[in-house]
Design a protein around this motif. Structure first.
Motif, PDB file in Angstrom:
ATOM      1  N   UNK B  75     -14.647 -24.416  -4.873  1.00 41.91           N
ATOM      2  CA  UNK B  75     -14.903 -22.984  -5.102  1.00 41.91           C
ATOM      3  C   UNK B  75     -16.363 -22.604  -4.871  1.00 41.91           C
ATOM      4  N   UNK B  76     -17.152 -23.521  -4.340  1.00 35.16           N
ATOM      5  CA  UNK B  76     -18.542 -23.153  -4.098  1.00 35.16           C
ATOM      6  C   UNK B  76     -19.368 -24.365  -3.765  1.00 35.16           C
ATOM      7  N   UNK B  77     -20.681 -24.162  -3.780  1.00 37.12           N
ATOM      8  CA  UNK B  77     -21.585 -25.263  -3.508  1.00 37.12           C
ATOM      9  C   UNK B  77     -22.751 -24.802  -2.660  1.00 37.12           C
ATOM     10  N   UNK B  78     -23.732 -25.677  -2.553  1.00 37.56           N
ATOM     11  CA  UNK B  78     -24.888 -25.373  -1.707  1.00 37.56           C
ATOM     12  C   UNK B  78     -25.053 -26.517  -0.716  1.00 37.56           C
ATOM     13  N   UNK B  81     -29.521 -25.477   0.806  1.00 38.89           N
ATOM     14  CA  UNK B  81     -29.887 -24.196   0.179  1.00 38.89           C
ATOM     15  C   UNK B  81     -29.009 -23.017   0.588  1.00 38.89           C
ATOM     16  N   UNK B  83     -25.121 -21.260   0.735  1.00 33.50           N
ATOM     17  CA  UNK B  83     -23.783 -21.374   0.156  1.00 33.50           C
ATOM     18  C   UNK B  83     -22.833 -22.063   1.144  1.00 33.50           C
ATOM     19  N   UNK B  84     -22.000 -22.955   0.654  1.00 37.11           N
ATOM     20  CA  UNK B  84     -21.040 -23.602   1.550  1.00 37.11           C
ATOM     21  C   UNK B  84     -19.988 -22.561   1.955  1.00 37.11           C
ATOM     22  N   UNK B 262     -15.819 -26.454 -14.100  1.00 44.01           N
ATOM     23  CA  UNK B 262     -16.507 -26.447 -12.808  1.00 44.01           C
ATOM     24  C   UNK B 262     -17.227 -27.782 -12.703  1.00 44.01           C
ATOM     25  N   UNK B 264     -19.252 -30.406 -10.215  1.00 45.32           N
ATOM     26  CA  UNK B 264     -19.997 -30.517  -8.957  1.00 45.32           C
ATOM     27  C   UNK B 264     -19.989 -31.949  -8.434  1.00 45.32           C
ATOM     28  N   UNK B 265     -19.755 -32.081  -7.138  1.00 47.09           N
ATOM     29  CA  UNK B 265     -19.820 -33.399  -6.510  1.00 47.09           C
ATOM     30  C   UNK B 265     -20.922 -33.375  -5.462  1.00 47.09           C
ATOM     31  N   UNK B 266     -21.872 -34.329  -5.564  1.00 46.66           N
ATOM     32  CA  UNK B 266     -22.939 -34.365  -4.574  1.00 46.66           C
ATOM     33  C   UNK B 266     -22.363 -34.707  -3.206  1.00 46.66           C
ATOM     34  N   UNK B 270     -29.463 -33.057  -2.042  1.00 46.86           N
ATOM     35  CA  UNK B 270     -29.575 -31.707  -2.596  1.00 46.86           C
ATOM     36  C   UNK B 270     -28.410 -30.799  -2.264  1.00 46.86           C
ATOM     37  N   UNK B 271     -27.307 -31.363  -1.807  1.00 42.95           N
ATOM     38  CA  UNK B 271     -26.149 -30.542  -1.491  1.00 42.95           C
ATOM     39  C   UNK B 271     -24.988 -30.977  -2.373  1.00 42.95           C
ATOM     40  N   UNK B 272     -24.123 -30.031  -2.625  1.00 43.46           N
ATOM     41  CA  UNK B 272     -22.982 -30.373  -3.469  1.00 43.46           C
ATOM     42  C   UNK B 272     -21.842 -29.408  -3.211  1.00 43.46           C
ATOM     43  N   UNK B 274     -18.759 -27.542  -5.314  1.00 46.49           N
ATOM     44  CA  UNK B 274     -18.325 -27.227  -6.677  1.00 46.49           C
ATOM     45  C   UNK B 274     -16.810 -27.146  -6.698  1.00 46.49           C
TER      46      UNK B 274
END
Ligand SMILES: Cc1cc2nc3c(=O)[nH]c(=O)nc-3n(C[C@H](O)[C@H](O)[C@H](O)COP(=O)(O)OP(=O)(O)OC[C@H]3O[C@@H](n4cnc5c(N)ncnc54)[C@H](O)[C@@H]3O)c2cc1C
Ligand code: SF4
Ligand code: SF4
Ligand code: FES
Lengths: 272, 346
Positions: B75-78, B81, B83-84, B262, B264-266, B270-272, B274
């Protein structure tokens, strides 16, 4: 798609050591549209580690930066403490409802903080200072475990010089460097007198401190509707969807995080 | 729209038509248990396929919740820097054979997610691409107790089309605009239902209601909310929870439970990503806060929380219980804890 689970990236521009376990992180919002009111909180993401809720400690009127004063207690906060200036974090929010400060006008306001609990209260304090004349007087009563555990050590002496403000501090355990009062923060309320029914109490700190501060305020004659308590509950979504923060009939993320004593008094162990 | 009838011999034809435009999920018997499975070409091309057998049974093992609120969903992530990007699968789908106890949970999620001020775009997207053709339960089983929740053993609210299997065919009633369109697209197959067809449906429904009343003759007290609220003693809840082995299967199979985490998986530096994953209030970490404190450290309090959630807090908020009487929770329970019994004693 308007995605409420998606954080926006922010950058750490400064890290201030407050105590051995508390730091203030100054964040640049990278031009993202964001504003909050005192009392609301945000979800802060450490990329790859996870998210945790924090209340900004900076002034809601300061649109250029966002500050968070954070204690290291576990997984997310430890990861945050290992980061340097320049690191990227994520922010979602703001969530929850604000302090109804219009109701505080003309009143004496007691801001009672314990430990890192002064952090969220600082943003309320700054918000009140924007229109300090509207309030009868603002009292800060702040307790920390030892003199080392006091946050905002440089700022508090400056605040003490501000008009309309009265600040007193205590530490639970004294030492040679501490010249002030020794004892739990409620001792600073012992000689509170006046038209207490009409005063406002705003409390944030560890559960046990919140409990005893509330008892003290009630003893002093404060109205349960005028005692505002920051409820720390487990939170995941911040939206009122995931269930985690449920406390009795409230979703603390949505109905709080600040609730009045009147709202929580029938809940079994509200401070746990 | 009139109530329609589809003769038995045209049913496969209709399914074939549906499967040209949609992914069709159908109750399917596997090792004596019913599951929703994609209707595949084997079934569609087999004139002797026992289409009615599983349809006439009670709810499948898994509820339809997972179609909309997935066990795990990105449902999300970066990423660097940014947004995925998430591509929502918008392939339209039809679920055939949902029961009333799987429809009520949709109303729970409607309140929790869709009517929430922030909304839940992922859940919404899944709902929007899905048509639900719900069916009656002609023969409720020992685990069923929708009657105690004030529900009927046939679809009431929340479906697009209600389909009832009768002797020589199927009766169709549309309950949404979407559903109406779905039937109209193939209206050459249908005819208007005759009055004897409707009488047959009514009789079958009355029988099902009567069966439920014999399975669950004793209704809960009318002041259930108050009783739950006032049941504060540890002894009572310890006693109810004593056979629990803390597997939490009850909450994982529950069609109404709405809790999620929620997570988060790396990915790379610095990216993950969600993920929104199913969560449940019986886990000790569910309500734990930083530093290890918890409002419900003892298991009996977490056990009790489920009753507070489903039969008190949600009920106070929305006027109906967050339970549909599907009986899945105690069907999977190793300690044989029957939620009905707990509520009887409370
Ligand atoms: C509205 C609000 C405002 C807040 N404001 C501030 C603030 O301004 N400053 C501040 O310092 N703090 C604040 N807090 C507290 C802060 O959110 C917590 O200290 C923080 O969440 C701790 O995170 P952690 O990962 O470091 O701690 P941990 O103790 O590692 O983890 C806490 C979280 O992880 C979960 N967890 C722990 N162990 C496990 C496990 N084994 N398995 C699965 N999950 C586990 C817990 O259930 C909990 O969700 C606030 C809290 C709330 C609710
Ligand atoms: S609590 Fe049990 S009976 Fe009720 S909806 Fe959930 S699984 Fe079904
Ligand atoms: S019973 Fe527990 S897991 Fe299920 S919705 Fe309620 S709080 Fe969530
Ligand atoms: S944090 Fe998810 S409902 Fe409050």
């Amino acid at each position: 798609m308007n995605n409420p689970f998606q954080p926006f990236p922010v950058t750490i521009t400064n890290i201030i050591d407050e105590t051995p376990t508390i730091k203030t992180f100054v964040l640049d919002l990278n031009g993202n549209q964001f504003s909050f009111d005192a009392g609301q909180f945000i979800e802060l993401t450490i990329p790859g580690v996870g998210e945790a809720p924090f209340t900004p400690s900076s002034s809601p009127y300061d649109k250029n930066k966002l500050e968070m004063t954070i204690m290291k207690v576990g997984k997310v906060t430890s990861a945050l403490f290992s980061l340097q200036v320049g690191a990227t974090l994520g922010v979602r929010g703001p969530f929850g409802i604000r302090y109804p400060i219009e109701l505080y006008e003309g009143k004496e306001i007691y801001i009672i903080g314990g430990g890192v609990g002064l952090a969220p209260l600082r943003s309320l304090f700054f918000a009140l200072m924007e229109n300090v004349k509207k309030y009868k007087r603002i009292y800060i009563r702040y307790g920390a475990r030892t003199s080392q555990d006091i946050v905002y050590k440089q700022q508090i002496p400056i605040w003490k010089t501000w008009k309309g403000v009265d600040i007193q501090q205590s530490v639970d355990v004294g030492d040679n460097s501490w010249k002030g009062k020794v004892g739990v923060v409620t001792i600073l309320l012992d000689d509170l007198i006046g038209n207490t029914k009409n005063m406002v109490g705003v409390v944030c700190g560890p559960p046990i401190m919140m409990k005893f501060a509330t008892i003290k305020l009630l003893e002093k004659g404060f109205d349960g509707n005028n005692i505002y308590l920051s409820m720390e509950k487990n939170m995941s979504c911040g939206l009122g969807q995931c269930g985690h923060c449920r406390m009795g009939k409230y979703f603390v993320c949505k109905d709080g995080p600040v609730l009045t004593w009147e709202q929580v008094k029938d809940i079994e162990d509200p401070f746990l | 729209m009139a109530i329609l009838f589809l003769p038995k011999e045209k049913f496969r034809n209709w399914l074939l038509k549906l499967s040209q435009g949609f992914l069709v999920y159908y109750p399917t018997e596997l090792e004596n248990k019913i599951h929703y499975r994609k209707l595949d070409s084997n079934a569609l091309n087999d004139p002797y396929f026992p289409y009615d057998k599983a349809l006439k049974k009670i709810r499948p093992i898994e509820s339809i919740k997972g179609f909309f609120f997935k066990q795990k969903e990105k449902v999300g992530g970066l990423e660097d820097k940014l947004p995925v990007t998430i591509n929502l699968d918008k392939t339209p789908q039809i679920i055939i054979g949902a029961k009333n106890c799987d429809l009520r949970p949709l109303m729970v999620h409607q309140k929790m997610y869709l009517e929430n001020e922030f909304g839940e775009p992922f859940y919404k997207a899944q709902r929007e691409k899905t048509f639900i053709i719900a069916t009656d339960c002609p023969i409720p089983e020992q685990t069923c107790f929708c009657n105690l929740l004030g529900l009927k053993p046939f679809p009431e609210l929340g479906a697009d089309v209600v389909m009832t299997v009768i002797n020589n065919g199927y009766i169709f009633e549309t309950t949404s605009e979407q559903g109406e369109k779905l039937l109209r697209d193939n209206d050459h197959l249908f005819q208007e239902a005759g009055s004897s067809d409707l009488v047959e449906r009514d009789l079958q429904r009355h029988k099902a209601v009567a069966i439920l009343e014999t399975i669950n003759p004793k209704h809960w007290r009318s002041d259930l909310i108050k009783a739950i609220n006032e049941r504060k003693d540890e002894k009572f809840w310890q006693e109810q929870a004593k056979d629990c082995v803390e597997c939490f299967g009850c909450l994982m199979v529950c069609p109404t439970c709405f809790c999620f985490l929620l997570y988060d998986q790396p990915t790379k530096n610095n990216s993950f990503h969600r993920n929104k994953i199913w969560d449940a209030c019986y886990y000790s970490a569910y309500a734990r806060v930083g530093g290890g404190m918890s409002p419900r450290p003892e298991f009996w309090k977490r056990f009790r929380n489920r009753f507070h959630c489903k039969f008190m807090n949600f009920t106070n908020d929305y006027g109906f219980n967050a339970c549909s009487g599907c009986g899945r929770c105690f069907s999977v329970c190793m300690g044989k804890i029957d939620i009905r019994k707990v509520l009887e004693k409370v």
